[in-house]
Design an enzyme around this catalytic site. Structure first.
Site, PDB file in Angstrom:
ATOM      1  N   CYS A   1      -6.355  -5.109   3.311  1.00  0.00           N
ATOM      2  CA  CYS A   1      -6.716  -3.707   3.062  1.00  0.00           C
ATOM      3  C   CYS A   1      -5.475  -2.937   2.632  1.00  0.00           C
ATOM      4  O   CYS A   1      -5.055  -1.970   3.257  1.00  0.00           O
ATOM      5  CB  CYS A   1      -7.334  -3.101   4.322  1.00  0.00           C
ATOM      6  SG  CYS A   1      -8.210  -1.551   4.035  1.00  0.00           S
TER       7      CYS A   1
ATOM      8  N   CYS B   1     -17.973  -1.704   5.971  1.00  0.00           N
ATOM      9  CA  CYS B   1     -17.069  -0.701   5.410  1.00  0.00           C
ATOM     10  C   CYS B   1     -17.833   0.294   4.531  1.00  0.00           C
ATOM     11  O   CYS B   1     -18.372  -0.074   3.484  1.00  0.00           O
ATOM     12  CB  CYS B   1     -15.960  -1.377   4.602  1.00  0.00           C
ATOM     13  SG  CYS B   1     -14.741  -0.234   3.937  1.00  0.00           S
TER      14      CYS B   1
ATOM     15  N   GLU C   1       8.897  -3.186  17.469  1.00  0.00           N
ATOM     16  CA  GLU C   1       8.239  -1.936  17.103  1.00  0.00           C
ATOM     17  C   GLU C   1       9.260  -0.864  16.705  1.00  0.00           C
ATOM     18  O   GLU C   1       9.027  -0.088  15.776  1.00  0.00           O
ATOM     19  CB  GLU C   1       7.353  -1.434  18.244  1.00  0.00           C
ATOM     20  CG  GLU C   1       6.104  -2.268  18.475  1.00  0.00           C
ATOM     21  CD  GLU C   1       5.160  -2.262  17.283  1.00  0.00           C
ATOM     22  OE1 GLU C   1       5.252  -1.350  16.435  1.00  0.00           O
ATOM     23  OE2 GLU C   1       4.321  -3.179  17.202  1.00  0.00           O
TER      24      GLU C   1
END
Length: 359
Positions: free
Chosen positions: A202, A218, A49
């Site tokens: 996406c 959506c 991360e």
């Protein structure tokens, strides 16, 4: 769920089930990611991360594997010299992350007996860990319910809920929407499913709505490419500087360890001027600083090295100086054999300057 409408609440509850089903079949296989049913390694989650901040997955893979080979666990990282970590980080950019990586490892060893804290509140106390990273570690490594929101998840939330909130000033709105959709179980898998969806389906441009697992829910699919709305980008200023390529006849290069505070802190680089906007490099001040050298006449290499940082563009000239041999140096300078230069961890901006000098 303050200010949430019934429609938003109902929509939020529909997102996690199809996302988890999709993730079980289509998740990306990444070197820091655990398989379903196997507990994640907090050290791997944390390191990945930190590395992934402002950096692509493709770039991070090799760095992650190198770091975990060199420093397999948190104690190895804490005991490593900072200079070694910075050198291996070279090319990954945003060097404050590397310094915080080392400082965080030491804090965990000293204050938490070598064990990662499991809650967002405790994780936020650690160096280099902000709200997103704390939520990611808590959910992925410890399956705590935490609302994870990165750029990919902001994009998914803006489209699914058809939100016209503008980035970056209305970022809190995407956290609110993500909170509505975050489940109470398999939280880490759910967060990673959204990351994968944003990275592969996406996407910012040409999203693959036809194969999206939550396409039926959506609300913004017909205007997906226009979401999320973003404020116009500010024009980056341009700065100029001069670096010195100082070599000896017997094959050594002079390098400087940069000050701890500031850009590229504690990283090695070519000696040079400050990088200033709106004026030419201050060569006189540089030459006064370099008076420990016996010869200071330089010849400019043709062209400029160009590099873009987060907040500015840099145009770097390179002055070439050849000395007959090495000499004694102040503590923040050192000689490097030119034979070792290709393997040495110079930041990218200085690699560009070296290429210019070697033409």
């Amino acid at each position: 769920m303050d200010h949430a409408t019934k429609t938003e609440i109902a929509l939020g509850q529909k997102i996690a089930p199809p996302m988890l089903d999709w993730y079980d079949q289509h998740r990306r296989h990444l070197p820091w990611r655990h398989d379903p049913g196997i507990k994640a390694n907090p050290y791997y989650v944390w390191m990945s991360e930190i590395m992934l901040q402002q950096t692509t997955v493709a770039t991070v893979k090799s760095y992650f594997e190198k770091f975990t080979n060199l420093w397999p666990d948190i104690s190895d990282m804490a005991n490593a010299p900072l200079e070694d970590i910075l050198q291996e980080w070279a090319g990954l950019g945003y060097y404050a992350r590397a310094r915080n990586l080392h400082k965080c490892a030491q804090t965990i060893m000293q204050d938490f007996n070598g064990q990662f804290p499991e809650t967002e509140a405790e994780l936020l106390m650690l160096p280099g860990i902000g709200p997103y990273t704390a939520a990611a570690i808590a959910s992925i490594a410890f399956n705590q319910r935490a609302v994870v929101v990165d750029g990919n998840i902001e994009r998914v939330m803006s489209r699914v809920f058809k939100s016209y909130a503008e980035l970056p000033k209305e970022r809190a709105e995407f956290y609110r929407l993500a909170n509505l959709a975050t489940p109470d179980s398999r939280v880490g898998d759910y967060a990673q499913s959204l990351m994968d969806l944003g990275a592969t389906i996406c996407t910012p441009k040409s999203p693959k709505c036809a194969i999206c697992p939550i396409q039926p829910h959506c609300l913004g699919k017909l205007e997906a490419e226009g979401l999320p709305r973003k404020a116009p980008k500010k024009i980056k200023p341009t700065r100029k500087g001069l670096s010195l390529w100082i070599t000896t006849l017997d094959g050594y290069l002079l390098l400087e360890r940069r000050p701890e505070k500031g850009l590229l802190g504690k990283m090695p680089g070519l000696p040079g001027t400050d990088w200033i906007e709106g004026q030419e490099p201050d060569i006189d001040t540089l030459m006064q600083k370099m008076q420990f050298l016996p010869k200071l006449e330089h010849q400019l290499a043709e062209g400029e090295a160009k590099h873009t940082f987060t907040h500015f563009h840099l145009f770097l000239s390179v002055g070439k100086i050849t000395l007959s041999n090495t000499c004694d140096l102040p503590h923040n300078y050192f000689w490097l054999s030119l034979d070792q230069l290709d393997e040495f961890g110079l930041p990218t901006v200085f690699k560009k300057a070296v290429s210019l000098a070697q033409r």
